[in-house]
Design a protein around this motif. Structure first.
Motif, PDB file in Angstrom:
ATOM      1  N   THR A 166       0.857  -1.177   0.000  1.00  0.00           N
ATOM      2  CA  THR A 166       0.000   0.000   0.000  1.00  0.00           C
ATOM      3  C   THR A 166       0.898   1.233   0.000  1.00  0.00           C
ATOM      4  O   THR A 166       1.860   1.310   0.770  1.00  0.00           O
ATOM      5  N   PRO A 168       1.209   5.468   0.362  1.00  0.00           N
ATOM      6  CA  PRO A 168       0.477   6.565   0.999  1.00  0.00           C
ATOM      7  C   PRO A 168      -0.101   7.521  -0.046  1.00  0.00           C
ATOM      8  O   PRO A 168       0.426   7.647  -1.155  1.00  0.00           O
ATOM      9  N   ASP A 177      -4.840   6.534  -0.237  1.00  0.00           N
ATOM     10  CA  ASP A 177      -3.799   5.519  -0.335  1.00  0.00           C
ATOM     11  C   ASP A 177      -4.034   4.686  -1.585  1.00  0.00           C
ATOM     12  O   ASP A 177      -5.162   4.593  -2.092  1.00  0.00           O
TER      13      ASP A 177
END
Length: 188
Positions: A166, A168, A177
């Motif tokens: 993931t 940001p 995200d």
């Protein structure tokens, strides 16, 4: 290196064959029509309100081809009457000799969603990119999408792009995200 300008995606059992080809100025009106879809606008940062916007966007795609760093394809399928109709876009971007990675992206017209267009087009682009640019050092392709786009996540996984991590948020282009998926040249 010879780069073909038309690619063909095999038809799914219940779907028409797809043709992927570079964008043309005559696609501008169809492009603007597709961009009227609020769902598409939610996932892209491009504004497309009139045919002039469409022409500018197509010209930018042409410049990418000329530079050899960005290869955008209109995704077309045979219409029931005559000719073809626009059902999507796939793009290979950030390609450079000696660079081990590049990025792919796509979108699908509202009328084509749920019919396997995105996975067939993405798989065709992926195979072409890895075959065409492997000798230049391309080893992997990266696909990014916002975390709240589960349809893109399903397409990525279906096409062998494994979830990596993931990322940001990076406003304004990526307000939420995102997921990074990677497909290595050795996959499949």
């Amino acid at each position: 290196m010879i780069i073909p300008t038309t690619l063909h995606a095999a038809p799914a059992p219940t779907a028409s064959a797809l043709v992927l080809r570079p964008w043309r100025v005559e696609d501008a009106a169809a492009l603007v029509e597709v961009y009227r879809d609020p769902g598409l606008r939610r996932w892209t940062d491009t504004s497309m309100d009139c045919e002039d916007d469409g022409v500018r966007w197509v010209r930018a795609q042409e410049r990418g081809w000329s530079a050899g760093a960005r290869f955008g394809f209109a995704v077309l399928e045979a219409a029931s009457t005559a000719g073809t109709r626009l059902v999507g876009n796939v793009v290979l971007k950030e390609v450079a000799p000696g660079k081990p990675s590049a990025e792919v992206g796509y979108w699908t017209a509202a009328r084509a969603r749920g019919r396997g267009v995105a996975p067939r087009a993405l798989e065709t682009l992926t195979a072409w990119a890895l075959e065409t640019f492997r000798a230049d050092g391309l080893e992997r392709l990266e696909l990014l999408h916002q975390e709240d786009n589960p349809a893109s996540c399903r397409v990525a996984v279906k096409c062998g792009y494994e979830f990596d991590r993931t990322l940001p948020a990076a406003p304004p282009a990526y307000p939420l995200d995102g997921h990074l998926h990677i497909r290595h040249a050795s996959t499949r």
